[in-house]
Design a protein around this motif. Sequence first.
Motif, PDB file in Angstrom:
ATOM      1  N   GLU A   1       0.844  -1.199   0.000  1.00 37.26           N
ATOM      2  CA  GLU A   1       0.000   0.000   0.000  1.00 37.26           C
ATOM      3  C   GLU A   1       0.880   1.251   0.000  1.00 37.26           C
ATOM      4  OE1 GLU A   1      -3.332   2.338   2.709  1.00 37.26           O
ATOM      5  OE2 GLU A   1      -2.285   0.614   3.548  1.00 37.26           O
ATOM      6  N   TYR A   2       1.948   1.220   0.765  1.00 40.75           N
ATOM      7  CA  TYR A   2       2.869   2.355   0.843  1.00 40.75           C
ATOM      8  C   TYR A   2       3.524   2.609  -0.506  1.00 40.75           C
ATOM      9  CZ  TYR A   2       6.702   5.264   2.697  1.00 40.75           C
ATOM     10  OH  TYR A   2       7.594   6.258   2.947  1.00 40.75           O
ATOM     11  N   ARG A   3       3.971   1.559  -1.182  1.00 43.04           N
ATOM     12  CA  ARG A   3       4.591   1.718  -2.507  1.00 43.04           C
ATOM     13  C   ARG A   3       3.612   2.299  -3.516  1.00 43.04           C
ATOM     14  NH1 ARG A   3       8.572  -3.369  -3.679  1.00 43.04           N
ATOM     15  NH2 ARG A   3      10.000  -2.967  -1.954  1.00 43.04           N
ATOM     16  N   GLU A   4       2.378   1.833  -3.498  1.00 43.85           N
ATOM     17  CA  GLU A   4       1.362   2.357  -4.406  1.00 43.85           C
ATOM     18  C   GLU A   4       1.074   3.828  -4.098  1.00 43.85           C
ATOM     19  OE1 GLU A   4      -2.047  -0.242  -4.377  1.00 43.85           O
ATOM     20  OE2 GLU A   4      -0.850  -1.938  -5.108  1.00 43.85           O
TER      21      GLU A   4
ATOM     22  N   THR B   1      13.070   7.444  -1.980  1.00 38.51           N
ATOM     23  CA  THR B   1      13.322   8.662  -2.740  1.00 38.51           C
ATOM     24  C   THR B   1      13.168   8.302  -4.197  1.00 38.51           C
ATOM     25  OG1 THR B   1      14.819   9.572  -1.087  1.00 38.51           O
ATOM     26  CG2 THR B   1      14.992  10.463  -3.313  1.00 38.51           C
ATOM     27  N   ILE B   2      12.360   9.082  -4.882  1.00 34.96           N
ATOM     28  CA  ILE B   2      12.088   8.821  -6.280  1.00 34.96           C
ATOM     29  C   ILE B   2      12.312  10.114  -7.057  1.00 34.96           C
ATOM     30  CG2 ILE B   2       9.614   9.255  -6.043  1.00 34.96           C
ATOM     31  CD1 ILE B   2       9.219   6.858  -7.983  1.00 34.96           C
ATOM     32  N   THR B   3      12.921   9.997  -8.218  1.00 35.59           N
ATOM     33  CA  THR B   3      13.184  11.178  -9.038  1.00 35.59           C
ATOM     34  C   THR B   3      12.158  11.258 -10.165  1.00 35.59           C
ATOM     35  OG1 THR B   3      14.677  10.089 -10.595  1.00 35.59           O
ATOM     36  CG2 THR B   3      15.669  11.018  -8.576  1.00 35.59           C
ATOM     37  N   LYS B   4      12.002  12.432 -10.677  1.00 33.79           N
ATOM     38  CA  LYS B   4      11.082  12.637 -11.789  1.00 33.79           C
ATOM     39  C   LYS B   4      11.554  11.829 -12.995  1.00 33.79           C
ATOM     40  CE  LYS B   4       8.696  16.295 -14.279  1.00 33.79           C
ATOM     41  NZ  LYS B   4       8.496  17.749 -14.377  1.00 33.79           N
ATOM     42  N   GLU B   5      12.852  11.818 -13.207  1.00 32.21           N
ATOM     43  CA  GLU B   5      13.423  11.071 -14.329  1.00 32.21           C
ATOM     44  C   GLU B   5      13.123   9.574 -14.207  1.00 32.21           C
ATOM     45  OE1 GLU B   5      17.893  10.027 -15.690  1.00 32.21           O
ATOM     46  OE2 GLU B   5      17.485  12.169 -15.391  1.00 32.21           O
ATOM     47  N   GLN B   6      13.288   9.003 -13.012  1.00 31.61           N
ATOM     48  CA  GLN B   6      12.986   7.585 -12.785  1.00 31.61           C
ATOM     49  C   GLN B   6      11.525   7.273 -13.097  1.00 31.61           C
ATOM     50  OE1 GLN B   6      14.145   7.509  -8.604  1.00 31.61           O
ATOM     51  NE2 GLN B   6      15.213   5.579  -9.010  1.00 31.61           N
ATOM     52  N   LEU B   7      10.638   8.117 -12.597  1.00 28.10           N
ATOM     53  CA  LEU B   7       9.210   7.854 -12.759  1.00 28.10           C
ATOM     54  C   LEU B   7       8.782   8.016 -14.216  1.00 28.10           C
ATOM     55  CD1 LEU B   7       6.976   6.931 -10.894  1.00 28.10           C
ATOM     56  CD2 LEU B   7       6.311   9.308 -10.584  1.00 28.10           C
ATOM     57  N   GLU B   8       9.309   9.014 -14.899  1.00 27.97           N
ATOM     58  CA  GLU B   8       8.967   9.184 -16.315  1.00 27.97           C
ATOM     59  C   GLU B   8       9.489   8.021 -17.153  1.00 27.97           C
ATOM     60  OE1 GLU B   8       8.464  14.001 -16.850  1.00 27.97           O
ATOM     61  OE2 GLU B   8      10.462  13.153 -17.141  1.00 27.97           O
ATOM     62  N   GLU B   9      10.659   7.516 -16.811  1.00 28.84           N
ATOM     63  CA  GLU B   9      11.203   6.344 -17.505  1.00 28.84           C
ATOM     64  C   GLU B   9      10.327   5.128 -17.223  1.00 28.84           C
ATOM     65  OE1 GLU B   9      15.142   3.703 -16.958  1.00 28.84           O
ATOM     66  OE2 GLU B   9      15.516   5.840 -17.367  1.00 28.84           O
TER      67      GLU B   9
ATOM     68  N   GLU C   1      -3.470   2.143 -14.699  1.00 33.33           N
ATOM     69  CA  GLU C   1      -2.969   1.181 -15.679  1.00 33.33           C
ATOM     70  C   GLU C   1      -1.636   0.578 -15.224  1.00 33.33           C
ATOM     71  OE1 GLU C   1      -0.964   2.023 -19.902  1.00 33.33           O
ATOM     72  OE2 GLU C   1      -3.096   2.539 -19.829  1.00 33.33           O
ATOM     73  N   ASN C   2      -0.782   1.388 -14.646  1.00 36.88           N
ATOM     74  CA  ASN C   2       0.543   0.926 -14.249  1.00 36.88           C
ATOM     75  C   ASN C   2       0.580   0.294 -12.866  1.00 36.88           C
ATOM     76  OD1 ASN C   2       2.772   1.732 -16.342  1.00 36.88           O
ATOM     77  ND2 ASN C   2       1.209   3.320 -16.390  1.00 36.88           N
ATOM     78  N   LEU C   3      -0.402   0.584 -12.021  1.00 36.06           N
ATOM     79  CA  LEU C   3      -0.436  -0.036 -10.693  1.00 36.06           C
ATOM     80  C   LEU C   3      -1.042  -1.434 -10.710  1.00 36.06           C
ATOM     81  CD1 LEU C   3      -1.361   2.886  -8.251  1.00 36.06           C
ATOM     82  CD2 LEU C   3       0.866   1.838  -8.661  1.00 36.06           C
ATOM     83  N   GLU C   4      -1.563  -1.861 -11.856  1.00 38.79           N
ATOM     84  CA  GLU C   4      -2.154  -3.196 -11.957  1.00 38.79           C
ATOM     85  C   GLU C   4      -1.092  -4.291 -11.907  1.00 38.79           C
ATOM     86  OE1 GLU C   4      -4.450  -3.179 -15.553  1.00 38.79           O
ATOM     87  OE2 GLU C   4      -6.015  -1.912 -14.685  1.00 38.79           O
ATOM     88  N   ASP C   5       0.129  -3.978 -12.320  1.00 37.83           N
ATOM     89  CA  ASP C   5       1.201  -4.961 -12.419  1.00 37.83           C
ATOM     90  C   ASP C   5       2.128  -4.878 -11.213  1.00 37.83           C
ATOM     91  OD1 ASP C   5       3.245  -6.662 -13.129  1.00 37.83           O
ATOM     92  OD2 ASP C   5       3.607  -5.754 -15.093  1.00 37.83           O
ATOM     93  N   THR C   6       1.987  -5.833 -10.294  1.00 34.14           N
ATOM     94  CA  THR C   6       2.811  -5.843  -9.072  1.00 34.14           C
ATOM     95  C   THR C   6       4.290  -5.958  -9.400  1.00 34.14           C
ATOM     96  OG1 THR C   6       0.968  -6.899  -7.929  1.00 34.14           O
ATOM     97  CG2 THR C   6       3.092  -6.959  -6.825  1.00 34.14           C
ATOM     98  N   ASN C   7       4.635  -6.747 -10.410  1.00 31.91           N
ATOM     99  CA  ASN C   7       6.042  -6.868 -10.796  1.00 31.91           C
ATOM    100  C   ASN C   7       6.615  -5.550 -11.271  1.00 31.91           C
ATOM    101  OD1 ASN C   7       6.233  -9.629 -10.197  1.00 31.91           O
ATOM    102  ND2 ASN C   7       5.475 -10.213 -12.211  1.00 31.91           N
TER     103      ASN C   7
ATOM    104  N   ILE D   1       5.597  -2.602 -10.303  1.00 37.31           N
ATOM    105  CA  ILE D   1       5.741  -1.767  -9.095  1.00 37.31           C
ATOM    106  C   ILE D   1       7.045  -2.137  -8.383  1.00 37.31           C
ATOM    107  CG2 ILE D   1       4.804  -1.301  -6.797  1.00 37.31           C
ATOM    108  CD1 ILE D   1       1.994  -1.760  -8.038  1.00 37.31           C
ATOM    109  N   ASN D   2       7.279  -3.440  -8.205  1.00 39.09           N
ATOM    110  CA  ASN D   2       8.481  -3.892  -7.514  1.00 39.09           C
ATOM    111  C   ASN D   2       9.745  -3.518  -8.284  1.00 39.09           C
ATOM    112  OD1 ASN D   2       6.928  -4.980  -5.462  1.00 39.09           O
ATOM    113  ND2 ASN D   2       6.849  -7.000  -6.399  1.00 39.09           N
ATOM    114  N   HIS D   3       9.654  -3.468  -9.610  1.00 38.80           N
ATOM    115  CA  HIS D   3      10.809  -3.094 -10.436  1.00 38.80           C
ATOM    116  C   HIS D   3      11.231  -1.652 -10.182  1.00 38.80           C
ATOM    117  CE1 HIS D   3      12.939  -1.842 -14.118  1.00 38.80           C
ATOM    118  NE2 HIS D   3      13.447  -3.057 -14.044  1.00 38.80           N
ATOM    119  N   LEU D   4      10.268  -0.783  -9.902  1.00 37.94           N
ATOM    120  CA  LEU D   4      10.583   0.624  -9.633  1.00 37.94           C
ATOM    121  C   LEU D   4      11.367   0.774  -8.340  1.00 37.94           C
ATOM    122  CD1 LEU D   4      10.244   3.620 -10.465  1.00 37.94           C
ATOM    123  CD2 LEU D   4       8.111   3.624  -9.161  1.00 37.94           C
ATOM    124  N   PHE D   5      11.079  -0.087  -7.369  1.00 39.41           N
ATOM    125  CA  PHE D   5      11.735   0.015  -6.064  1.00 39.41           C
ATOM    126  C   PHE D   5      12.874  -0.978  -5.992  1.00 39.41           C
ATOM    127  CE2 PHE D   5       7.454   1.604  -5.533  1.00 39.41           C
ATOM    128  CZ  PHE D   5       7.690   2.811  -4.925  1.00 39.41           C
TER     129      PHE D   5
END
Length: 158
Positions: A85-88, A117-125, A146-152, A154-158
């Motif tokens: 929930e926190y990651r989402e 900590t997340i950067t704008k560049e990371q999130l846009e990528e 659309e992007n929160l549907e895939d748990t994998n 989400i985990n890839h971002l972190f």
Amino acid sequence: MRKIIKFLLFSLMVMLLLSGCNSNATDTNEDIFQYKNSFVGDNNAVGNIANQLPAAEYLNGFELKTSEEPYGIILNYDSLDSDQEYRETVIHNATFLFTLVQNVDWITFNSDIDEYTITKEQLEEWYGKELSEIQTENELRELIEENLEDTNKINHLF
């Protein structure tokens, strides 16, 4: 004459009762896109955005880092229910802030669960899309959902 006075008093009481039930208070969920193109140094805009996002009831303050570039925001949260929930929440809230605040480069989310900590560049990528191009709240919400549907993913971002 007495009937008229009673009728007027009764009518006045009914009007007072009905006007008390009809609240003209503004909707607390304002149009969040009114803050589009805000700056990270605008404490009021950033605070209003953060207070309209998910988990706002757990928001325990924020800091704006504007003394030198890159500019950032630190959001402090009381505990959330789970790490997922926190990651989402991090993804959702960072997406809104990066879309609406034009000069923020990074955001740190603090809670007793973890610190991200997340950067704008990371999130846009991660999205494969430049967030500043998004012009409506519906378009932004669709992108997030659309992007929160895939748990994998989400985990890839972190």
